[in-house]
Design an enzyme around this catalytic site. Sequence first.
Site, short mmCIF file in Angstrom:
data_model
loop_
_atom_site.label_atom_id
_atom_site.label_comp_id
_atom_site.label_asym_id
_atom_site.label_seq_id
_atom_site.Cartn_x
_atom_site.Cartn_y
_atom_site.Cartn_z
N HIS A 58 -7.64 26.65 1.86
CA HIS A 58 -7.90 27.16 3.20
C HIS A 58 -8.15 26.01 4.18
O HIS A 58 -8.61 24.93 3.79
CB HIS A 58 -9.13 28.08 3.19
CG HIS A 58 -8.88 29.39 2.52
ND1 HIS A 58 -9.61 30.51 2.81
CD2 HIS A 58 -7.99 29.76 1.56
CE1 HIS A 58 -9.19 31.52 2.06
NE2 HIS A 58 -8.20 31.08 1.29
N CYS A 61 -14.98 29.81 2.55
CA CYS A 61 -15.09 28.70 3.51
C CYS A 61 -16.49 28.62 4.10
O CYS A 61 -17.03 27.53 4.30
CB CYS A 61 -14.04 28.85 4.60
SG CYS A 61 -12.35 28.64 3.96
N GLU A 116 -10.40 25.34 6.52
CA GLU A 116 -11.74 24.77 6.61
C GLU A 116 -12.06 23.93 5.38
O GLU A 116 -12.63 22.84 5.50
CB GLU A 116 -12.80 25.88 6.74
CG GLU A 116 -12.64 26.76 7.96
CD GLU A 116 -11.78 27.99 7.72
OE1 GLU A 116 -11.93 28.96 8.47
OE2 GLU A 116 -10.93 27.99 6.80
N CYS A 174 -13.70 32.74 6.04
CA CYS A 174 -13.87 33.69 4.95
C CYS A 174 -15.15 33.33 4.18
O CYS A 174 -15.72 32.25 4.39
CB CYS A 174 -12.65 33.65 4.03
SG CYS A 174 -12.58 32.18 2.98
#
Length: 150
Positions: free
Chosen positions: A50, A83, A52, A80
Site C-alpha cells: 500500500h 496502514c 502509505e 486502511c
Amino acid sequence: MDAFMKRAVELSAQNVNEGGQPFGAVLVKDGKVLAEGVNELHLHFDSSGHAEMLAIREAQEKLQTLDLSEAVMYASGEPCPMCYTMMYYAGIREGYYCASVEETAEAGLGASTVLYDDFTKPREERTVVLKQMKLEANQTDPMELFQNRK
C-alpha cells in the site's frame, strides 16, 4: 488543499493510469518530502504494497530509524487499518486524507469499511477466525525472553 495533498492525489491518478489503484501517499518532515508511495499490488502481487506502507518503509530505511514521530502523512485515501497500524507503530501522529473509506467503498474498494467494522466485533465473530494455541510446558516462551532481555 495544500501542495503535499495535491501531490498524493497526483500520484494516485498516475497510478490508476498505469493500471493500479487510486492511492498515493506523501510523507513529510519539517516541510520537506521524506518519501512517496503508490499502491503496488498490481506490480508485485504483494497485499502489503500500500502507498502509505511503502512511503513509511522508504523513509525508515533512508533515515535508519523506526521513529517517524515528527513526520506527517498525506494520503489520497483514508488509510486502511493496516496502514493506520503501520503509521501508529512508526510514531506518526498526524495525517491527512482526501477520499474517506466510505468514498473509496463507493468506488468499489470497500475492504477498509469491512475491516474497521470487524475490529469492533468480538474475536469469534470477525471475518478472519483466529484461535489461540498456548505454549506447551517444555517450550521457551518468546515473550518471557523479550521481557528479560538485557
